[in-house]
Design an enzyme around this catalytic site. Structure first.
Site, PDB file in Angstrom:
ATOM      1  N   ASN A   1      -2.578  -2.724   6.725  1.00 60.23           N
ATOM      2  CA  ASN A   1      -1.963  -1.913   5.690  1.00 60.23           C
ATOM      3  C   ASN A   1      -2.672  -0.557   5.695  1.00 60.23           C
ATOM      4  O   ASN A   1      -3.643  -0.351   6.430  1.00 60.23           O
ATOM      5  CB  ASN A   1      -2.015  -2.602   4.317  1.00 60.23           C
TER       6      ASN A   1
ATOM      7  N   GLU B   1      -6.450  -0.574   5.000  1.00 66.99           N
ATOM      8  CA  GLU B   1      -7.241  -1.098   6.121  1.00 66.99           C
ATOM      9  C   GLU B   1      -7.337  -0.080   7.251  1.00 66.99           C
ATOM     10  O   GLU B   1      -8.393   0.086   7.867  1.00 66.99           O
ATOM     11  CB  GLU B   1      -6.619  -2.407   6.617  1.00 66.99           C
TER      12      GLU B   1
ATOM     13  N   ASP C   1       1.630 -11.918   5.214  1.00 72.66           N
ATOM     14  CA  ASP C   1       1.826 -13.150   5.986  1.00 72.66           C
ATOM     15  C   ASP C   1       3.277 -13.277   6.438  1.00 72.66           C
ATOM     16  O   ASP C   1       3.562 -13.668   7.574  1.00 72.66           O
ATOM     17  CB  ASP C   1       1.455 -14.370   5.141  1.00 72.66           C
TER      18      ASP C   1
END
Length: 316
Positions: free
Chosen positions: A189, A192, A260
């Site tokens: 993301n 990150e 996920d």
């Protein structure tokens, strides 16, 4: 399209437990809400949720990771079997990672985490044994930073799978991306990506994100970066192009587990023969559904039917 191939999900496996009830008063013992419990639920979390999403999309899925010799570990193992996932869960001298959420009036009141962040060099031998028995062309590393995904283990997996002509997609954690070097794709993301870059990247600045992503992609020798950017969708950064995909979310209720859903849908779609861009669009659509649900929601083939019908390839 062909059926999804054999898929391996490796990562930090967790058990999600929900205690759900209503709140109508404040405790006389302390200024906290009293939750009258109506039901309790358990589900697969962490890498387990990635595997569940893949299995719900009818991919033959194996889940690899450590669990503890405890009640949570047994419950997690049983859930894996119930959902038709092939377990390669080995017992470790740590407690099973578990997150307990107390929900009152559809609001999360508090969360309890049971975990011990600890790795072991012996865990690599479990992976070596698995890969000596089975060849996987499609592998997901779901790193939650809980100890499993060491540099030695990740590099062994990436190098082995790549040498066999397969692809590895990584959902990263932390700033040590050397352990993901050589992967087919990393899916950070924006936060990150900014942490690896070393300074905040504004979400509205497509150019800065593309430039940072290109340098990071080259630094760690990965073919693609797919940056998830909340309301601004996703950005694919490859060697010769940068493509921005607008968000597909209609309403955002709960972002838990959305990453996920993205990585599982993306990999399953690639395994089925979708092009990279179409696989990303399909995963983007899946994420829009996932965030409109409460808690960790595993996407299904029925959920994706509207996208599949609209984007059905023309007959030759």
């Amino acid at each position: 399209m062909k059926q999804a191939a054999n898929l391996l999900v490796l990562g930090d496996v967790m058990l999600d437990r929900y205690i759900v009830g209503t709140v109508s008063r404040i405790s006389p013992e302390a200024p906290v809400p009293v939750v009258r419990v109506h039901r309790e639920e358990i589900s697969l979390g962490g890498a387990g949720n990635v595997a569940l999403n893949a299995a719900k999309l009818e991919a033959k899925t194996t889940l690899f990771g450590p669990i503890g010799a405890d009640d949570n570990g047994r419950a997690l193992h049983n859930l894996v079997l119930e959902h038709g996932i092939e377990p390669h869960l080995f017992q470790a001298e740590i407690p099973t990672i578990a997150k307990i959420r107390v929900i009152g009036n559809h609001q999360q009141i508090v969360r309890y985490d049971y975990e011990e962040v600890k790795g072991s060099a012996s865990w690599l031998s479990h992976l070596q044994a698995l890969l000596s028995e089975t060849t996987y062309q499609h592998v997901i590393i779901s790193d939650y930073g809980k100890g499993l995904c060491s540099e030695a283990l990740c590099q062994y997996l990436i190098q082995t799978v790549t040498a066999q002509g397969g692809m590895v997609i990584v959902d990263p954690k932390g700033i040590n991306w050397a352990k993901y070097q050589g992967a087919f794709m990393i899916t950070p993301n924006l936060k990150e990506l900014s942490e690896v870059w070393g300074s905040p990247l504004p979400n509205e600045d497509d150019v800065a994100i593309a430039q940072a992503g290109a340098e990071i992609r080259q630094r760690f020798q990965v073919q693609h970066l797919l940056v998830t950017r909340s309301e601004r969708g996703m950005s694919l950064i490859s060697a010769n192009e940068v493509i921005h995909f607008p968000t597909q979310a209609q309403s955002v209720y709960d972002v838990t587990g959305a990453g996920d859903t993205v990585i599982a849908t993306l990999m399953v779609s690639l395994a089925m023969g979708y092009s990279l861009q179409d696989a990303i669009r399909r995963a983007n659509f899946a994420a829009g559904i996932a965030v409109s649900k409460f808690g960790t929601y595993a996407i299904t083939k029925d959920d994706l039917k509207p996208w599949d019908i609209e984007n059905k390839p023309s007959e030759p």
